[in-house]
Write a protein that holds these residues in place. Structure first.
Motif, PDB file in Angstrom:
ATOM      1  N   GLY A  37       0.777  -1.227   0.000  1.00 33.01           N
ATOM      2  CA  GLY A  37       0.000   0.000   0.000  1.00 33.01           C
ATOM      3  C   GLY A  37       0.813   1.283   0.000  1.00 33.01           C
ATOM      4  N   ALA A  38       2.137   1.184   0.060  1.00 32.29           N
ATOM      5  CA  ALA A  38       2.990   2.375   0.077  1.00 32.29           C
ATOM      6  C   ALA A  38       3.704   2.518  -1.260  1.00 32.29           C
ATOM      7  N   GLY A  39       4.036   3.755  -1.594  1.00 35.79           N
ATOM      8  CA  GLY A  39       4.785   4.041  -2.801  1.00 35.79           C
ATOM      9  C   GLY A  39       6.224   4.382  -2.455  1.00 35.79           C
ATOM     10  N   HIS A  40       6.725   5.491  -2.997  1.00 34.56           N
ATOM     11  CA  HIS A  40       8.129   5.860  -2.823  1.00 34.56           C
ATOM     12  C   HIS A  40       8.414   6.477  -1.449  1.00 34.56           C
ATOM     13  N   TRP A  41       7.453   7.124  -0.856  1.00 34.70           N
ATOM     14  CA  TRP A  41       7.646   7.804   0.435  1.00 34.70           C
ATOM     15  C   TRP A  41       7.134   6.936   1.580  1.00 34.70           C
ATOM     16  N   VAL A  42       7.730   5.785   1.752  1.00 37.99           N
ATOM     17  CA  VAL A  42       7.237   4.795   2.716  1.00 37.99           C
ATOM     18  C   VAL A  42       7.083   5.354   4.128  1.00 37.99           C
ATOM     19  N   PRO A  43       8.069   6.068   4.686  1.00 36.89           N
ATOM     20  CA  PRO A  43       7.900   6.560   6.065  1.00 36.89           C
ATOM     21  C   PRO A  43       6.697   7.497   6.224  1.00 36.89           C
ATOM     22  N   TYR A  44       6.355   8.205   5.178  1.00 38.18           N
ATOM     23  CA  TYR A  44       5.214   9.122   5.213  1.00 38.18           C
ATOM     24  C   TYR A  44       3.905   8.389   4.929  1.00 38.18           C
ATOM     25  N   GLU A  45       3.925   7.489   3.951  1.00 38.75           N
ATOM     26  CA  GLU A  45       2.705   6.826   3.505  1.00 38.75           C
ATOM     27  C   GLU A  45       2.265   5.683   4.418  1.00 38.75           C
ATOM     28  N   ALA A  46       3.206   5.058   5.100  1.00 39.27           N
ATOM     29  CA  ALA A  46       2.890   3.924   5.985  1.00 39.27           C
ATOM     30  C   ALA A  46       3.825   3.963   7.197  1.00 39.27           C
ATOM     31  N   PRO A  47       3.690   5.002   8.046  1.00 39.70           N
ATOM     32  CA  PRO A  47       4.650   5.182   9.134  1.00 39.70           C
ATOM     33  C   PRO A  47       4.722   4.023  10.124  1.00 39.70           C
ATOM     34  N   SER A  48       3.612   3.429  10.461  1.00 40.24           N
ATOM     35  CA  SER A  48       3.640   2.317  11.425  1.00 40.24           C
ATOM     36  C   SER A  48       4.361   1.102  10.847  1.00 40.24           C
ATOM     37  N   ALA A  49       4.054   0.777   9.604  1.00 38.70           N
ATOM     38  CA  ALA A  49       4.710  -0.366   8.957  1.00 38.70           C
ATOM     39  C   ALA A  49       6.201  -0.094   8.774  1.00 38.70           C
ATOM     40  N   PHE A  50       6.551   1.150   8.429  1.00 42.74           N
ATOM     41  CA  PHE A  50       7.961   1.503   8.277  1.00 42.74           C
ATOM     42  C   PHE A  50       8.683   1.385   9.616  1.00 42.74           C
ATOM     43  N   GLU A  51       8.068   1.882  10.672  1.00 41.50           N
ATOM     44  CA  GLU A  51       8.668   1.791  12.009  1.00 41.50           C
ATOM     45  C   GLU A  51       8.900   0.336  12.401  1.00 41.50           C
ATOM     46  N   THR A  52       7.946  -0.511  12.132  1.00 40.22           N
ATOM     47  CA  THR A  52       8.082  -1.936  12.443  1.00 40.22           C
ATOM     48  C   THR A  52       9.252  -2.533  11.669  1.00 40.22           C
ATOM     49  N   ALA A  53       9.360  -2.215  10.392  1.00 37.07           N
ATOM     50  CA  ALA A  53      10.461  -2.729   9.567  1.00 37.07           C
ATOM     51  C   ALA A  53      11.798  -2.212  10.072  1.00 37.07           C
ATOM     52  N   LEU A  54      11.867  -0.928  10.402  1.00 36.42           N
ATOM     53  CA  LEU A  54      13.102  -0.325  10.880  1.00 36.42           C
ATOM     54  C   LEU A  54      13.536  -0.937  12.205  1.00 36.42           C
ATOM     55  N   LEU A  55      12.616  -1.066  13.127  1.00 36.58           N
ATOM     56  CA  LEU A  55      12.956  -1.666  14.416  1.00 36.58           C
ATOM     57  C   LEU A  55      13.382  -3.115  14.255  1.00 36.58           C
TER      58      LEU A  55
END
Length: 78
Positions: A55-73
Motif C-alpha cells: 500500500g505504500a509508494g516511494h515515500w514509505v515513512p510518510y505513507e505507511a509510518p507504522s509499517a515503516f517503524e516496524t520494519a526499521l525496528l
C-alpha cells in the motif's frame, strides 16, 4: 530493473556488516516490481535485508509510518 549507477556504487562501497532496504509495493521508481529490486540489490549485497510495505509508494515513512517503524525496528534488532 538494472541498478542505477549511484545505487550500485553506493551499495558496493558500504563498509558495514548489514544493509537493509525498505520499499513500497507501489513505488514507481522500481516500476511497482519490488521483487526485482530485491533480486538486483541482493545480487550486489548478499544477505541484504529487504522489506516490502503493502500500500505504500516511494515515500514509505510518510505513507505507511507504522509499517515503516516496524520494519526499521526489526532491522535494528537483527
Amino acid at each position: 530493473m538494472a541498478a542505477r549507477p549511484i545505487v550500485r556504487d553506493a551499495i558496493g562501497s558500504l563498509d558495514v556488516e548489514r544493509v537493509d532496504a525498505v520499499y513500497g509495493a507501489l513505488d514507481p521508481v522500481v516500476r511497482r516490481d519490488p521483487e526485482t529490486a530485491r533480486t538486483v540489490l541482493q545480487s550486489m549485497r548478499p544477505g541484504l535485508g529487504f522489506t516490502t510495505i503493502a500500500g505504500a509508494g516511494h515515500w514509505v515513512p510518510y505513507e505507511a509510518p507504522s509499517a515503516f517503524e516496524t520494519a526499521l525496528l526489526g532491522s535494528l534488532e537483527a
